[in-house]
Design a protein around this motif. Structure first.
Motif, PDB file in Angstrom:
ATOM      1  N   ALA A  40     116.239  27.862 123.442  1.00 32.28           N
ATOM      2  CA  ALA A  40     114.997  28.324 124.071  1.00 32.28           C
ATOM      3  C   ALA A  40     114.663  29.740 123.613  1.00 32.28           C
ATOM      4  N   ALA A  41     115.680  30.564 123.396  1.00 33.77           N
ATOM      5  CA  ALA A  41     115.454  31.943 122.942  1.00 33.77           C
ATOM      6  C   ALA A  41     114.804  31.970 121.561  1.00 33.77           C
ATOM      7  N   MET A  42     115.303  31.153 120.653  1.00 31.61           N
ATOM      8  CA  MET A  42     114.700  31.103 119.316  1.00 31.61           C
ATOM      9  C   MET A  42     113.274  30.558 119.387  1.00 31.61           C
ATOM     10  N   LEU A  43     113.034  29.578 120.227  1.00 30.99           N
ATOM     11  CA  LEU A  43     111.686  29.033 120.359  1.00 30.99           C
ATOM     12  C   LEU A  43     110.716  30.062 120.928  1.00 30.99           C
ATOM     13  N   GLU A  44     111.191  30.931 121.787  1.00 29.70           N
ATOM     14  CA  GLU A  44     110.345  32.017 122.304  1.00 29.70           C
ATOM     15  C   GLU A  44     109.885  32.916 121.156  1.00 29.70           C
ATOM     16  N   THR A  45     110.812  33.252 120.273  1.00 30.61           N
ATOM     17  CA  THR A  45     110.478  34.060 119.104  1.00 30.61           C
ATOM     18  C   THR A  45     109.543  33.285 118.176  1.00 30.61           C
ATOM     19  N   ALA A  46     109.801  32.000 117.985  1.00 33.45           N
ATOM     20  CA  ALA A  46     108.963  31.166 117.115  1.00 33.45           C
ATOM     21  C   ALA A  46     107.532  31.110 117.647  1.00 33.45           C
ATOM     22  N   ARG A  47     107.374  30.911 118.935  1.00 33.65           N
ATOM     23  CA  ARG A  47     106.021  30.831 119.515  1.00 33.65           C
ATOM     24  C   ARG A  47     105.248  32.123 119.287  1.00 33.65           C
ATOM     25  N   HIS A  96     115.841  38.706 117.152  1.00 34.96           N
ATOM     26  CA  HIS A  96     114.857  39.750 116.871  1.00 34.96           C
ATOM     27  C   HIS A  96     114.982  40.315 115.452  1.00 34.96           C
ATOM     28  N   ILE A  97     116.162  40.169 114.846  1.00 37.06           N
ATOM     29  CA  ILE A  97     116.367  40.655 113.469  1.00 37.06           C
ATOM     30  C   ILE A  97     116.809  39.540 112.529  1.00 37.06           C
ATOM     31  N   ILE A  99     113.608  20.523 111.553  1.00 31.23           N
ATOM     32  CA  ILE A  99     114.700  20.395 112.504  1.00 31.23           C
ATOM     33  C   ILE A  99     115.483  21.701 112.486  1.00 31.23           C
ATOM     34  N   GLY A 100     115.673  22.297 113.646  1.00 36.56           N
ATOM     35  CA  GLY A 100     116.334  23.590 113.738  1.00 36.56           C
ATOM     36  C   GLY A 100     115.398  24.694 113.274  1.00 36.56           C
ATOM     37  N   CYS A 101     114.205  24.747 113.844  1.00 45.41           N
ATOM     38  CA  CYS A 101     113.146  25.647 113.348  1.00 45.41           C
ATOM     39  C   CYS A 101     113.388  27.116 113.666  1.00 45.41           C
ATOM     40  N   GLY A 102     114.308  27.431 114.552  1.00 48.48           N
ATOM     41  CA  GLY A 102     114.662  28.817 114.827  1.00 48.48           C
ATOM     42  C   GLY A 102     113.481  29.712 115.129  1.00 48.48           C
ATOM     43  N   THR A 103     113.334  30.770 114.357  1.00 45.91           N
ATOM     44  CA  THR A 103     112.294  31.777 114.595  1.00 45.91           C
ATOM     45  C   THR A 103     110.903  31.331 114.169  1.00 45.91           C
ATOM     46  N   GLY A 104     110.789  30.184 113.540  1.00 41.60           N
ATOM     47  CA  GLY A 104     109.499  29.694 113.074  1.00 41.60           C
ATOM     48  C   GLY A 104     109.111  30.202 111.699  1.00 41.60           C
ATOM     49  N   ARG A 105     109.964  30.988 111.056  1.00 41.34           N
ATOM     50  CA  ARG A 105     109.654  31.571 109.746  1.00 41.34           C
ATOM     51  C   ARG A 105     109.234  30.502 108.740  1.00 41.34           C
TER      52      ARG A 105
END
Length: 123
Positions: free
Chosen positions: A75-82, A17-18, A48-54
């Motif tokens: 999955a947690a980072m992908l939730e933020t990325a989406r 989240h931060i 590769i390793g897209c994390g938060t999608g930034r």
């Protein structure tokens, strides 16, 4: 993947989240990398390793028309990325998938054998 994915979910469950706010100046060079990608018109880019999608969001803004793909084990980072991709209005151009970068099948995850550009940043 589940053991490593679970570990990464534990690490990023709250930190995600931060994450971008705390790494903007720590991860110097990502903006230059994005500017230098220069995908062909209507090209494809995989992070590769897209994390938060930034990064994918930045690529989408810098290179309109490019089809974007991101893989992450968390999955947690992908939730933020989406959520971020949707807020940026790029959901129609970005495909995200959970997978281990050490052993993934791009055909199975994204329906394609390859990409015009592939990059990895801090993963």
């Amino acid at each position: 993947m589940s053991d490593h994915g679970g570990l990464m979910d534990g690490v990023y469950r709250y930190q995600r989240h931060i994450y971008d706010l705390t790494r903007k100046y720590y991860l110097l060079g990502r903006d230059g990398l994005i500017a230098d990608l220069a995908p062909p018109p209507d090209g494809t880019v995989l992070e590769i390793g897209c994390g938060t999608g930034r990064n994918l969001i930045a690529v989408g803004k810098a290179w309109p028309g490019t089809r974007l793909h991101g893989i992450d084990i968390s999955a947690a980072m992908l939730e933020t990325a989406r959520a971020g991709v949707a807020r940026a209005g790029l959901a129609d151009r970005v495909t995200l998938a959970q997978g281990d970068a050490c052993a993934f099948d791009p055909q199975a995850l994204f329906g394609r054998a390859g990409f015009d550009r592939v990059f990895i940043s801090y993963a």
